[in-house]
Design a protein around this motif. Structure first.
Motif, PDB file in Angstrom:
ATOM      1  N   VAL A  43       0.836  -1.194   0.000  1.00 29.40           N
ATOM      2  CA  VAL A  43       0.000   0.000   0.000  1.00 29.40           C
ATOM      3  C   VAL A  43       0.874   1.249   0.000  1.00 29.40           C
ATOM      4  O   VAL A  43       0.573   2.233  -0.693  1.00 29.40           O
ATOM      5  N   VAL A  44       1.950   1.227   0.774  1.00 32.93           N
ATOM      6  CA  VAL A  44       2.886   2.359   0.792  1.00 32.93           C
ATOM      7  C   VAL A  44       3.368   2.660  -0.623  1.00 32.93           C
ATOM      8  O   VAL A  44       3.382   3.814  -1.068  1.00 32.93           O
ATOM      9  N   ALA A  45       3.746   1.608  -1.347  1.00 31.38           N
ATOM     10  CA  ALA A  45       4.252   1.796  -2.705  1.00 31.38           C
ATOM     11  C   ALA A  45       3.164   2.359  -3.627  1.00 31.38           C
ATOM     12  O   ALA A  45       3.419   3.245  -4.446  1.00 31.38           O
ATOM     13  N   ALA A  74     -17.926   6.913  -2.622  1.00 27.59           N
ATOM     14  CA  ALA A  74     -19.288   6.415  -2.822  1.00 27.59           C
ATOM     15  C   ALA A  74     -19.279   4.909  -3.040  1.00 27.59           C
ATOM     16  O   ALA A  74     -20.128   4.175  -2.504  1.00 27.59           O
ATOM     17  N   SER A  75     -18.323   4.424  -3.823  1.00 24.76           N
ATOM     18  CA  SER A  75     -18.213   2.993  -4.073  1.00 24.76           C
ATOM     19  C   SER A  75     -17.907   2.233  -2.784  1.00 24.76           C
ATOM     20  O   SER A  75     -18.492   1.170  -2.515  1.00 24.76           O
ATOM     21  N   TYR A  76     -16.996   2.785  -1.973  1.00 29.21           N
ATOM     22  CA  TYR A  76     -16.649   2.146  -0.702  1.00 29.21           C
ATOM     23  C   TYR A  76     -17.859   2.077   0.236  1.00 29.21           C
ATOM     24  O   TYR A  76     -18.154   1.029   0.822  1.00 29.21           O
ATOM     25  N   LEU A  77     -18.590   3.178   0.366  1.00 31.91           N
ATOM     26  CA  LEU A  77     -19.752   3.207   1.257  1.00 31.91           C
ATOM     27  C   LEU A  77     -20.862   2.296   0.735  1.00 31.91           C
ATOM     28  O   LEU A  77     -21.556   1.639   1.520  1.00 31.91           O
ATOM     29  N   SER A  78     -21.032   2.230  -0.574  1.00 28.71           N
ATOM     30  CA  SER A  78     -22.062   1.378  -1.149  1.00 28.71           C
ATOM     31  C   SER A  78     -21.750  -0.094  -0.927  1.00 28.71           C
ATOM     32  O   SER A  78     -22.663  -0.915  -0.752  1.00 28.71           O
ATOM     33  N   ALA A  79     -20.477  -0.447  -0.923  1.00 32.58           N
ATOM     34  CA  ALA A  79     -20.098  -1.833  -0.653  1.00 32.58           C
ATOM     35  C   ALA A  79     -20.437  -2.212   0.782  1.00 32.58           C
ATOM     36  O   ALA A  79     -20.795  -3.357   1.077  1.00 32.58           O
ATOM     37  N   ALA A  80     -20.336  -1.235   1.701  1.00 35.91           N
ATOM     38  CA  ALA A  80     -20.646  -1.492   3.098  1.00 35.91           C
ATOM     39  C   ALA A  80     -22.152  -1.597   3.328  1.00 35.91           C
ATOM     40  O   ALA A  80     -22.607  -2.332   4.209  1.00 35.91           O
ATOM     41  N   SER A 227      -9.026   7.981   9.218  1.00 35.95           N
ATOM     42  CA  SER A 227      -7.956   8.021  10.221  1.00 35.95           C
ATOM     43  C   SER A 227      -7.870   6.752  11.050  1.00 35.95           C
ATOM     44  O   SER A 227      -6.789   6.418  11.546  1.00 35.95           O
ATOM     45  N   LYS A 228      -8.976   6.051  11.238  1.00 33.26           N
ATOM     46  CA  LYS A 228      -9.017   4.953  12.197  1.00 33.26           C
ATOM     47  C   LYS A 228      -8.800   3.598  11.521  1.00 33.26           C
ATOM     48  O   LYS A 228      -7.699   3.078  11.488  1.00 33.26           O
ATOM     49  N   ALA A 229      -9.857   3.023  10.985  1.00 35.34           N
ATOM     50  CA  ALA A 229      -9.742   1.692  10.399  1.00 35.34           C
ATOM     51  C   ALA A 229      -8.738   1.657   9.243  1.00 35.34           C
ATOM     52  O   ALA A 229      -8.029   0.669   9.059  1.00 35.34           O
ATOM     53  N   PHE A 230      -8.654   2.742   8.462  1.00 33.97           N
ATOM     54  CA  PHE A 230      -7.755   2.775   7.310  1.00 33.97           C
ATOM     55  C   PHE A 230      -6.296   3.049   7.679  1.00 33.97           C
ATOM     56  O   PHE A 230      -5.432   3.054   6.798  1.00 33.97           O
ATOM     57  N   ALA A 231      -6.010   3.298   8.953  1.00 28.67           N
ATOM     58  CA  ALA A 231      -4.633   3.597   9.378  1.00 28.67           C
ATOM     59  C   ALA A 231      -4.057   4.760   8.560  1.00 28.67           C
ATOM     60  O   ALA A 231      -2.905   4.741   8.141  1.00 28.67           O
ATOM     61  N   PHE A 232      -4.874   5.802   8.369  1.00 26.26           N
ATOM     62  CA  PHE A 232      -4.517   6.897   7.469  1.00 26.26           C
ATOM     63  C   PHE A 232      -4.597   8.239   8.191  1.00 26.26           C
ATOM     64  O   PHE A 232      -4.857   9.279   7.574  1.00 26.26           O
ATOM     65  N   VAL A 268      -7.431   8.342  -2.821  1.00 25.14           N
ATOM     66  CA  VAL A 268      -7.921   7.444  -3.869  1.00 25.14           C
ATOM     67  C   VAL A 268      -7.096   6.169  -3.907  1.00 25.14           C
ATOM     68  O   VAL A 268      -7.631   5.053  -3.992  1.00 25.14           O
ATOM     69  N   ALA A 269      -5.780   6.312  -3.821  1.00 19.73           N
ATOM     70  CA  ALA A 269      -4.905   5.136  -3.848  1.00 19.73           C
ATOM     71  C   ALA A 269      -5.181   4.227  -2.659  1.00 19.73           C
ATOM     72  O   ALA A 269      -5.187   2.994  -2.796  1.00 19.73           O
ATOM     73  N   ALA A 270      -5.413   4.798  -1.485  1.00 19.90           N
ATOM     74  CA  ALA A 270      -5.720   3.992  -0.302  1.00 19.90           C
ATOM     75  C   ALA A 270      -7.052   3.270  -0.466  1.00 19.90           C
ATOM     76  O   ALA A 270      -7.187   2.093  -0.097  1.00 19.90           O
ATOM     77  N   LEU A 271      -8.043   3.953  -1.018  1.00 18.77           N
ATOM     78  CA  LEU A 271      -9.341   3.315  -1.233  1.00 18.77           C
ATOM     79  C   LEU A 271      -9.249   2.188  -2.258  1.00 18.77           C
ATOM     80  O   LEU A 271      -9.977   1.188  -2.160  1.00 18.77           O
ATOM     81  N   GLN A 272      -8.359   2.336  -3.234  1.00 18.30           N
ATOM     82  CA  GLN A 272      -8.149   1.253  -4.202  1.00 18.30           C
ATOM     83  C   GLN A 272      -7.571   0.009  -3.534  1.00 18.30           C
ATOM     84  O   GLN A 272      -7.689  -1.094  -4.061  1.00 18.30           O
ATOM     85  N   GLN A 273      -6.948   0.207  -2.381  1.00 21.33           N
ATOM     86  CA  GLN A 273      -6.346  -0.888  -1.628  1.00 21.33           C
ATOM     87  C   GLN A 273      -7.151  -1.194  -0.353  1.00 21.33           C
ATOM     88  O   GLN A 273      -6.623  -1.703   0.631  1.00 21.33           O
ATOM     89  N   ALA A 274      -8.436  -0.873  -0.374  1.00 22.96           N
ATOM     90  CA  ALA A 274      -9.259  -0.981   0.833  1.00 22.96           C
ATOM     91  C   ALA A 274      -9.200  -2.348   1.518  1.00 22.96           C
ATOM     92  O   ALA A 274      -9.031  -2.419   2.744  1.00 22.96           O
ATOM     93  N   PRO A 275      -9.316  -3.470   0.808  1.00 24.57           N
ATOM     94  CA  PRO A 275      -9.260  -4.759   1.510  1.00 24.57           C
ATOM     95  C   PRO A 275      -7.951  -4.952   2.284  1.00 24.57           C
ATOM     96  O   PRO A 275      -7.954  -5.471   3.410  1.00 24.57           O
ATOM     97  N   THR A 276      -6.843  -4.516   1.693  1.00 21.62           N
ATOM     98  CA  THR A 276      -5.555  -4.629   2.378  1.00 21.62           C
ATOM     99  C   THR A 276      -5.474  -3.660   3.551  1.00 21.62           C
ATOM    100  O   THR A 276      -5.014  -4.015   4.641  1.00 21.62           O
TER     101      THR A 276
END
Length: 363
Positions: A43-45, A74-80, A227-232, A268-276
């Motif tokens: 994810v860092v990379a 929106a895509s992330y929230l809709s998946a939840a 900030s929390k679950a995403f470690a961001f 955006v890059a972090a959301l693309q890696q949401a499962p990780t």
């Protein structure tokens, strides 16, 4: 030397104190509810490459509407909440959920308007209210820091606030908040209902978010954070879902280009890696539940928590306990509740050391 009181500061800010969670260079930091797991190297990379591409265009202003980011959020929230999908025109974002809340109060609060909260709750709500000239008013919670539909309805009918804010789950107590209480709050007010879901990802599997209540409720807004679950936490990205008309109101008060191109690209890059990025959530829940199970054996009384932290009572001297742990390189949080302290659920090793050191403290 000039003092603050010597300056022509607003009268309503005289004597106020800023947000002040302790910042200490300790080995184990369990005080501000961060995700203490390191961001995975893959994810860092990915985020680094996205930020580098953004830097190449920083001679230009960023997308003022942060279009791509809103699509990913929106895509992330809709998946939840697949039964109640969120569309990009329902999404807002800013530099942390605090700025999102500030936008809400700038648009719907201000001088002559009031916001109702239920302390103990997130301390920034009252601070942002003060900063926007919004009157902060409070109502009492039920036993064990809970809020029933009857309690929230009664408080709103008495106070007639312009804005009601509820934390689900609550900070600093971790207390769950039922959807029936949120529904009752919305029905009781003619103003705005803001539900702060900063810790939503740590709720039990299958529990529905306040996002599921958005359809047909144009005065409801649900804020979240990366900030929390995403470690961001260091990236500063908060967001909100609401009716598109409410989102239009926030455009009236935001500063131009408030989200930098680098922030947008990184998010955006972090959301693309949401499962990780979210792979540590189960591990954090495990350590939270471990704290709930093991603190009683040490003589403490933890409160039920659906967040990534635990508030525990039975602390004879919170200041002494805080400093005992600090001297041993462990930083937790004194939230100002008599006989209580709060600890973040960290890694397995951090949790083990916290419990071991706390267990050695003379009582």
């Amino acid at each position: 030397m000039t003092r603050l009181d010597d300056l022509p500061i607003r009268d309503d800010l005289r004597g106020a104190t800023p947000y002040g969670a302790p910042q200490r260079p300790v080995r184990i930091q369990l005080n501000v509810n961060e995700n203490t797991h390191p961001v995975p190297e893959a994810v860092v990379a990915h985020v680094t490459a996205a930020a580098e591409r953004a830097v190449r265009g920083v001679n230009r202003y960023p997308d003022r509407e942060f279009t791509e980011l809103r699509e990913h959020l929106a895509s992330y929230l809709s998946a939840a909440e697949p039964a109640d999908p969120v569309t990009p025109d329902q999404v807002w974002a800013a530099n942390g959920s605090n700025e999102v809340i500030q936008h809400m109060l700038q648009a719907f609060g201000g001088p002559g308007r009031r916001m109702l909260g239920f302390p103990p709750t997130y301390s920034m709500h009252s601070i942002i209210a003060a900063g926007t000239g919004t009157e902060w008013i409070t109502a009492e919670r039920d036993a064990d820091f809970r809020i029933s539909p009857e309690t929230v309805r009664s408080a709103i009918e008495r106070a007639q606030p312009d804005i009601v804010v509820l934390c689900a789950p609550n900070n600093p107590t971790g207390t769950p908040l039922g959807l029936e209480t949120i529904e009752a709050a919305y029905a009781a007010t003619t103003g705005i209902l803001l539900v702060d879901e900063a810790y939503a990802e740590f709720m039990p599997e299958g529990h529905r978010s306040a996002l599921s209540l958005l359809p047909g409720r144009p005065r409801l807004a649900v804020s979240r954070t990366m900030s929390k679950a995403f470690a961001f936490a260091g990236a500063r990205l908060g967001y909100l879902a609401a009716d598109p008309a409410l989102i239009d109101a926030l455009r009236l008060v935001r500063l131009p280009y408030h989200l930098s191109a680098i922030t947008q690209a990184a998010a955006v890059a972090a959301l693309q890696q949401a499962p990780t990025m979210l792979a540590t959530v189960d591990a954090i829940r495990t350590q939270r539940d471990r704290l709930l199970a093991e603190l009683p054996a040490l003589g403490y009384a933890p409160h039920d928590s659906w967040a990534n932290f635990v508030l525990f009572g039975g602390v004879d001297d919170p200041a002494a306990t805080f400093h005992y742990l600090l001297e041993r390189d462990i930083l937790i949080r004194d939230v100002g509740l008599a006989g209580h302290l709060r600890v973040t659920a960290g890694t397995e090793a951090e949790t083990s050391e916290f419990l071991e050191v706390l267990g050695r403290m003379p009582r």
